[in-house]
Scaffold this active site. Structure first.
Site, PDB file in Angstrom:
ATOM      1  N   CYS A  57      25.882 -23.262  28.730  1.00 33.22           N
ATOM      2  CA  CYS A  57      24.533 -22.762  28.476  1.00 33.22           C
ATOM      3  C   CYS A  57      23.768 -23.638  27.481  1.00 33.22           C
ATOM      4  O   CYS A  57      24.255 -23.877  26.373  1.00 33.22           O
ATOM      5  CB  CYS A  57      24.629 -21.338  27.933  1.00 33.22           C
ATOM      6  SG  CYS A  57      23.073 -20.666  27.333  1.00 33.22           S
ATOM      7  N   TRP A  90      29.036 -12.743  31.944  1.00 32.46           N
ATOM      8  CA  TRP A  90      29.924 -13.609  31.177  1.00 32.46           C
ATOM      9  C   TRP A  90      31.233 -12.881  30.882  1.00 32.46           C
ATOM     10  O   TRP A  90      31.237 -11.742  30.423  1.00 32.46           O
ATOM     11  CB  TRP A  90      29.277 -14.014  29.856  1.00 32.46           C
ATOM     12  CG  TRP A  90      28.056 -14.872  29.961  1.00 32.46           C
ATOM     13  CD1 TRP A  90      26.785 -14.528  29.632  1.00 32.46           C
ATOM     14  CD2 TRP A  90      27.994 -16.243  30.397  1.00 32.46           C
ATOM     15  NE1 TRP A  90      25.920 -15.585  29.840  1.00 32.46           N
ATOM     16  CE2 TRP A  90      26.641 -16.651  30.312  1.00 32.46           C
ATOM     17  CE3 TRP A  90      28.947 -17.158  30.844  1.00 32.46           C
ATOM     18  CZ2 TRP A  90      26.220 -17.934  30.661  1.00 32.46           C
ATOM     19  CZ3 TRP A  90      28.531 -18.432  31.203  1.00 32.46           C
ATOM     20  CH2 TRP A  90      27.187 -18.810  31.100  1.00 32.46           C
ATOM     21  N   THR A 120      23.386 -12.088  27.240  1.00 39.44           N
ATOM     22  CA  THR A 120      23.248 -13.538  27.189  1.00 39.44           C
ATOM     23  C   THR A 120      24.077 -14.132  26.054  1.00 39.44           C
ATOM     24  O   THR A 120      24.533 -13.429  25.151  1.00 39.44           O
ATOM     25  CB  THR A 120      21.771 -13.916  26.972  1.00 39.44           C
ATOM     26  OG1 THR A 120      21.313 -13.339  25.734  1.00 39.44           O
ATOM     27  CG2 THR A 120      20.893 -13.420  28.111  1.00 39.44           C
ATOM     28  N   GLU A 136      19.289 -14.617  19.703  1.00 36.91           N
ATOM     29  CA  GLU A 136      18.158 -15.527  19.909  1.00 36.91           C
ATOM     30  C   GLU A 136      18.528 -16.891  19.339  1.00 36.91           C
ATOM     31  O   GLU A 136      18.601 -17.081  18.125  1.00 36.91           O
ATOM     32  CB  GLU A 136      16.901 -14.975  19.236  1.00 36.91           C
ATOM     33  CG  GLU A 136      15.704 -15.924  19.236  1.00 36.91           C
ATOM     34  CD  GLU A 136      15.393 -16.516  20.596  1.00 36.91           C
ATOM     35  OE1 GLU A 136      15.450 -17.764  20.721  1.00 36.91           O
ATOM     36  OE2 GLU A 136      15.112 -15.733  21.527  1.00 36.91           O
ATOM     37  N   SER A 137      18.759 -17.855  20.218  1.00 37.29           N
ATOM     38  CA  SER A 137      19.284 -19.158  19.793  1.00 37.29           C
ATOM     39  C   SER A 137      18.363 -19.884  18.825  1.00 37.29           C
ATOM     40  O   SER A 137      18.826 -20.527  17.873  1.00 37.29           O
ATOM     41  CB  SER A 137      19.542 -20.043  21.009  1.00 37.29           C
ATOM     42  OG  SER A 137      18.335 -20.368  21.687  1.00 37.29           O
ATOM     43  N   TYR A 183      14.476 -23.873  34.714  1.00 37.12           N
ATOM     44  CA  TYR A 183      14.832 -22.576  35.294  1.00 37.12           C
ATOM     45  C   TYR A 183      13.694 -22.034  36.147  1.00 37.12           C
ATOM     46  O   TYR A 183      13.925 -21.385  37.180  1.00 37.12           O
ATOM     47  CB  TYR A 183      15.177 -21.576  34.186  1.00 37.12           C
ATOM     48  CG  TYR A 183      16.518 -21.828  33.541  1.00 37.12           C
ATOM     49  CD1 TYR A 183      17.667 -21.202  34.018  1.00 37.12           C
ATOM     50  CD2 TYR A 183      16.649 -22.698  32.464  1.00 37.12           C
ATOM     51  CE1 TYR A 183      18.903 -21.429  33.439  1.00 37.12           C
ATOM     52  CE2 TYR A 183      17.879 -22.938  31.877  1.00 37.12           C
ATOM     53  CZ  TYR A 183      19.005 -22.300  32.368  1.00 37.12           C
ATOM     54  OH  TYR A 183      20.233 -22.546  31.802  1.00 37.12           O
TER      55      TYR A 183
END
Length: 314
Positions: A57, A90, A120, A136-137, A183
């Site tokens: 990812c 996942w 996620t 939240e990356s 995406y």
């Protein structure tokens, strides 16, 4: 890619019919912060936090890069999910080390039993409070960038005050057109939605390639958060997005400046070990059965990230 609805797992894809064939990403559901402050509920303590990631990812990859670059690997443990994301979302190849779970959605319901939303990666988990700090990356990497400095002594700053406006401008441009743009191409379900995303994607790549003719990095001479946020898309582009997501106007290797820039970032100490092209290809080609129903994984392409990048000339 399923989702939880009031704590119950549902194997359901994105509803692109409701958005005229366009892919619309959901916002993250957990947005708390680790802060180096006396009254903060989440303090930067060694051994307290655990990071759940997928090597495939790009969003999770950002957090692994910052964990490495900021010297946090000995302070923040990590678990890697299987690259195969099928009807249970996942999953873990080996049981989760904290609770013995075999599915990531169990981590979400451990934090919030009635959670509704996509499951996620990345997930930043607090072992002390037994809850999710953030999924939240973009916010996790900022916590890693600044909040653990007193603990590690690592003061390298990828979000310096003097460059923040430029960084935000680049992030605001790159996210919709490139990071999420690939995406938007791959998950589009109408020709018009795909064409709009495709045109925006390559217009953005063309612009950045020209920009790099006179700038070492996006904001100039200093490597920043904006570069790393772009990197995780670029490093997947030729292996996956060109073919699987139909982003086939050009490869990154066809861009002289972007290719050199990509190689330079890959060669920064600690970054290569966070990049696993085999898992990246496995995830996309095997998991997205709506796009690739045979689940056949291509053997190529040959990728060159390790030869001379020639960026010192900029």
């Amino acid at each position: 890619m399923g989702k939880l609805v009031e704590g119950k797992w549902h194997d359901t894809w994105y509803d692109t019919k409701a958005s005229s064939g366009k892919f619309v990403r959901e916002d993250a559901g957990f947005r708390q912060w680790i802060q180096n402050a006396e009254d903060a509920p989440f303090k930067p303590e060694s051994g307290r936090y655990h990071l759940y990631v997928s090597l495939a990812c790009p969003w999770a990859h950002r957090t692994l890069i910052f964990r490495a670059l900021k010297g946090l690997e000995e302070h923040i443990s990590a678990s890697i999910v299987s690259p195969d994301m099928l009807n249970e979302g996942w999953e873990f190849d080996v049981p989760d080390p904290l609770y013995g779970f075999d599915k990531l959605h169990q981590i979400y319901t451990k934090a919030k039993p009635d959670y509704t939303g996509r499951v996620t990666v990345p997930v930043l988990w607090d072992k002390q409070r037994h809850t999710i700090v953030s999924n939240e990356s973009s916010e996790i990497i900022r916590m890693f960038n600044s909040e653990f400095n007193a603990l590690t002594g690592n003061t390298v700053d990828f979000y310096p005050q003097a460059l923040r406006q430029q960084i935000e401008e680049w992030n605001d441009y790159i996210y919709p057109n490139i990071n999420n743009g690939v995406y938007r191409c791959g998950f589009a379900t109408t020709q018009q939605a795909y064409a709009e995303a495709y045109d925006a994607l390559f217009a953005a790549l063309d612009r950045i390639d020209e920009h790099l003719a006179t700038h070492r990095y996006l904001t100039g001479a200093q490597l920043t958060e904006a570069d790393w946020r772009l990197f995780t898309t670029l490093v997947r582009f030729d292996a996956v997005y060109v073919g699987h997501f139909k982003c086939n106007k050009k490869r990154i290797s066809d861009y002289r400046r972007l290719q050199g820039y990509l190689k330079e970032l890959y060669q920064v100490s600690g970054v290569a070990k966070t990049t696993n092209i085999a898992e990246i290809k496995r995830h996309y080609y095997f998991s997205h059965t709506g796009i690739n129903p045979t689940q056949v994984i291509p053997q190529g392409p040959d990728l060159d990230f390790e030869s001379e990048h020639n960026r010192d000339l900029v």
